[in-house]
Scaffold this active site. Structure first.
Site, PDB file in Angstrom:
ATOM      1  N   ASN A  11      40.303 -19.166  16.451  1.00 42.24           N
ATOM      2  CA  ASN A  11      39.300 -19.633  17.413  1.00 42.24           C
ATOM      3  C   ASN A  11      39.867 -19.989  18.782  1.00 42.24           C
ATOM      4  O   ASN A  11      39.101 -20.269  19.705  1.00 42.24           O
ATOM      5  CB  ASN A  11      38.497 -20.822  16.845  1.00 42.24           C
ATOM      6  CG  ASN A  11      37.729 -20.443  15.604  1.00 42.24           C
ATOM      7  OD1 ASN A  11      37.026 -19.441  15.605  1.00 42.24           O
ATOM      8  ND2 ASN A  11      37.867 -21.205  14.532  1.00 42.24           N
ATOM      9  N   TYR A  23      38.495 -29.639  24.588  1.00 48.03           N
ATOM     10  CA  TYR A  23      39.627 -28.738  24.838  1.00 48.03           C
ATOM     11  C   TYR A  23      39.861 -28.428  26.308  1.00 48.03           C
ATOM     12  O   TYR A  23      40.811 -27.717  26.638  1.00 48.03           O
ATOM     13  CB  TYR A  23      39.426 -27.427  24.064  1.00 48.03           C
ATOM     14  CG  TYR A  23      39.351 -27.636  22.569  1.00 48.03           C
ATOM     15  CD1 TYR A  23      40.452 -28.137  21.865  1.00 48.03           C
ATOM     16  CD2 TYR A  23      38.194 -27.357  21.856  1.00 48.03           C
ATOM     17  CE1 TYR A  23      40.385 -28.347  20.504  1.00 48.03           C
ATOM     18  CE2 TYR A  23      38.125 -27.557  20.485  1.00 48.03           C
ATOM     19  CZ  TYR A  23      39.224 -28.055  19.815  1.00 48.03           C
ATOM     20  OH  TYR A  23      39.160 -28.266  18.468  1.00 48.03           O
ATOM     21  N   ASN A  77      50.418 -23.317  17.801  1.00 46.66           N
ATOM     22  CA  ASN A  77      49.144 -24.034  17.655  1.00 46.66           C
ATOM     23  C   ASN A  77      48.368 -23.261  16.591  1.00 46.66           C
ATOM     24  O   ASN A  77      47.736 -22.239  16.889  1.00 46.66           O
ATOM     25  CB  ASN A  77      48.366 -24.091  18.972  1.00 46.66           C
ATOM     26  CG  ASN A  77      47.092 -24.917  18.816  1.00 46.66           C
ATOM     27  OD1 ASN A  77      46.687 -25.263  17.697  1.00 46.66           O
ATOM     28  ND2 ASN A  77      46.453 -25.246  19.929  1.00 46.66           N
ATOM     29  N   ALA A  80      42.928 -24.745  13.066  1.00 42.98           N
ATOM     30  CA  ALA A  80      42.475 -25.432  11.848  1.00 42.98           C
ATOM     31  C   ALA A  80      43.393 -25.170  10.646  1.00 42.98           C
ATOM     32  O   ALA A  80      43.393 -25.965   9.696  1.00 42.98           O
ATOM     33  CB  ALA A  80      41.041 -25.022  11.531  1.00 42.98           C
ATOM     34  N   HIS A  83      45.594 -27.950   9.149  1.00 42.81           N
ATOM     35  CA  HIS A  83      45.101 -28.957   8.206  1.00 42.81           C
ATOM     36  C   HIS A  83      44.873 -28.396   6.805  1.00 42.81           C
ATOM     37  O   HIS A  83      44.407 -29.119   5.927  1.00 42.81           O
ATOM     38  CB  HIS A  83      43.808 -29.569   8.749  1.00 42.81           C
ATOM     39  CG  HIS A  83      43.852 -29.846  10.223  1.00 42.81           C
ATOM     40  ND1 HIS A  83      44.746 -30.747  10.768  1.00 42.81           N
ATOM     41  CD2 HIS A  83      43.167 -29.321  11.278  1.00 42.81           C
ATOM     42  CE1 HIS A  83      44.584 -30.763  12.090  1.00 42.81           C
ATOM     43  NE2 HIS A  83      43.640 -29.904  12.415  1.00 42.81           N
ATOM     44  N   ASP A  90      55.243 -23.162   4.339  1.00 37.62           N
ATOM     45  CA  ASP A  90      56.336 -22.449   3.667  1.00 37.62           C
ATOM     46  C   ASP A  90      56.990 -21.430   4.604  1.00 37.62           C
ATOM     47  O   ASP A  90      58.213 -21.261   4.579  1.00 37.62           O
ATOM     48  CB  ASP A  90      55.821 -21.736   2.408  1.00 37.62           C
ATOM     49  CG  ASP A  90      55.461 -22.715   1.293  1.00 37.62           C
ATOM     50  OD1 ASP A  90      55.865 -23.896   1.373  1.00 37.62           O
ATOM     51  OD2 ASP A  90      54.767 -22.297   0.337  1.00 37.62           O
ATOM     52  N   SER A 105      44.258 -31.058  21.771  1.00 40.19           N
ATOM     53  CA  SER A 105      43.595 -32.358  21.635  1.00 40.19           C
ATOM     54  C   SER A 105      44.487 -33.326  20.858  1.00 40.19           C
ATOM     55  O   SER A 105      45.416 -32.895  20.155  1.00 40.19           O
ATOM     56  CB  SER A 105      42.269 -32.174  20.894  1.00 40.19           C
ATOM     57  OG  SER A 105      42.489 -31.683  19.584  1.00 40.19           O
ATOM     58  N   ARG A 114      41.363 -34.039  10.536  1.00 45.10           N
ATOM     59  CA  ARG A 114      42.363 -33.472  11.453  1.00 45.10           C
ATOM     60  C   ARG A 114      43.629 -34.322  11.521  1.00 45.10           C
ATOM     61  O   ARG A 114      44.569 -33.999  12.235  1.00 45.10           O
ATOM     62  CB  ARG A 114      41.781 -33.321  12.861  1.00 45.10           C
ATOM     63  CG  ARG A 114      40.646 -32.334  12.950  1.00 45.10           C
ATOM     64  CD  ARG A 114      40.205 -32.125  14.393  1.00 45.10           C
ATOM     65  NE  ARG A 114      38.833 -31.675  14.441  1.00 45.10           N
ATOM     66  CZ  ARG A 114      38.444 -30.395  14.315  1.00 45.10           C
ATOM     67  NH1 ARG A 114      39.350 -29.447  14.171  1.00 45.10           N
ATOM     68  NH2 ARG A 114      37.164 -30.073  14.364  1.00 45.10           N
TER      69      ARG A 114
END
Ligand code: CA2
Length: 149
Positions: A11, A23, A77, A80, A83, A90, A105, A114
């Protein structure tokens, strides 16, 4: 020239188009520009990528860790997947190249889901909450660890 891989997860291609209160208004292209500028300051090549697919992110991390890849650090980055992904944890553990986790953020000031990162324990460092500038900070941090040629 040594290379820093900057890897963006799901995203993040939508950056600048929605949720500016969270953001900011910068697009992913703006982030890429900031990374190239930071790379130039340290004579580091920047390989900037984005994928919405967990496996593609894992493949890119493996590729960075391969002997002769020229990659001396990774800025990640993972969006999601941060999380949720033991697989990314790994992959980071599997390579000798340092990985810096970045979030635009301040994830700790947001929803409780988060607050936990599967990636942080595997990473060399973490930068959260500084928006686009956080990517340049991560590159600065990696450059400080990279021995000169
Ligand atoms: O703060 C960050 O950088 C995040 O990694 C961004 C992820 C989020 O899931 C993490 O918890 C924190 C989300 C990226 C989605 O970016 C969008 C940007 C604009 C519009 C929609 C999504």
């Amino acid at each position: 020239m040594a290379t820093v891989l900057v890897l963006n997860g799901p995203n993040l291609n939508l950056l600048g188009s929605r949720e500016p209160q969270v953001y900011g208004r910068a697009t992913l292209q703006d982030v890429e520009r900031a990374c190239h500028e930071a790379g130039k300051r340290h004579a580091l090549e920047v390989d900037f990528r984005q994928s919405n697919h967990e496996g593609a992110l894992i493949d890119a991390i493996h590729e960075a860790g391969r002997a002769g890849s020229g990659v001396t650090g990774v800025v990640l980055n993972a969006g999601a997947y941060t999380h949720t992904s033991v697989a990314l944890h790994d992959a980071i553990k599997a390579i000798a190249v340092p990985v810096v986790e970045v979030h635009l953020s301040n994830v700790h000031a947001r929803e409780p889901f988060r607050h936990h990162s599967y990636l942080s324990p595997a990473c060399a460092g973490i930068v959260v909450g500084f928006g686009v500038a956080g990517y340049a900070m991560a590159i600065d941090g990696l450059a400080a660890r990279t021995p000169p040629p």
